[in-house]
Design an enzyme around this catalytic site. Structure first.
Site, PDB file in Angstrom:
ATOM      1  N   LYS A  51       0.860  -1.188   0.000  1.00 57.89           N
ATOM      2  CA  LYS A  51       0.000   0.000   0.000  1.00 57.89           C
ATOM      3  C   LYS A  51       0.890   1.230   0.000  1.00 57.89           C
ATOM      4  O   LYS A  51       1.857   1.309   0.750  1.00 57.89           O
ATOM      5  CB  LYS A  51      -0.901   0.017   1.239  1.00 57.89           C
ATOM      6  CG  LYS A  51      -1.749   1.251   1.326  1.00 57.89           C
ATOM      7  CD  LYS A  51      -2.744   1.326   2.462  1.00 57.89           C
ATOM      8  CE  LYS A  51      -2.446   0.584   3.691  1.00 57.89           C
ATOM      9  NZ  LYS A  51      -3.398   0.797   4.764  1.00 57.89           N
ATOM     10  N   CYS A  78       1.773  17.124  -6.767  1.00 56.91           N
ATOM     11  CA  CYS A  78       1.305  17.250  -8.147  1.00 56.91           C
ATOM     12  C   CYS A  78       2.318  18.030  -8.976  1.00 56.91           C
ATOM     13  O   CYS A  78       2.870  19.024  -8.515  1.00 56.91           O
ATOM     14  CB  CYS A  78      -0.041  17.978  -8.147  1.00 56.91           C
ATOM     15  SG  CYS A  78      -0.684  18.304  -9.801  1.00 56.91           S
TER      16      CYS A  78
END
Length: 105
Positions: A51, A78
């Site tokens: 994960k 981002c």
């Protein structure tokens, strides 16, 4: 003479057999979008990990822009890679923007 139960069972098995045969020739009942839902989203970030989780702390007045498309070269932040993804796929994904207000003095 056959019993009513035997007759019902024969009818049931005949119908079940007919349905199974018909479904083998039916076109697939899913679209490309439905198929894509089962594809992996993350194809390049920490692939060996069971994960991928990120913990970050922000201070008063901080602002961070986090990737949600999994394509960023600066993941977890981002870098705008979602714009190319959206243009290519018609998707509308964008970043998660988190900010903390400045402390009042």
């Amino acid at each position: 003479p056959t019993s009513p139960t035997t007759s019902i069972m024969k009818t049931f098995f005949a119908l079940a057999s007919l349905c199974a045969s018909a479904s083998a020739f039916a076109p697939a009942a899913h679209s490309a979008v439905e198929t894509r839902l089962f594809d992996k989203i993350n194809t390049k970030i920490d692939l060996d990990s069971p994960k991928v989780a990120t913990m970050d702390k922000l201070s008063n007045g901080d602002k961070k822009v986090y990737c949600r498309c999994w394509q960023s070269g600066t993941f977890p932040l981002c870098d705008g890679s979602h714009m190319a993804h959206n243009k290519e796929t018609g998707d509308n994904v964008g970043p998660l923007i988190v900010s903390v207000a400045k402390a009042e003095e």
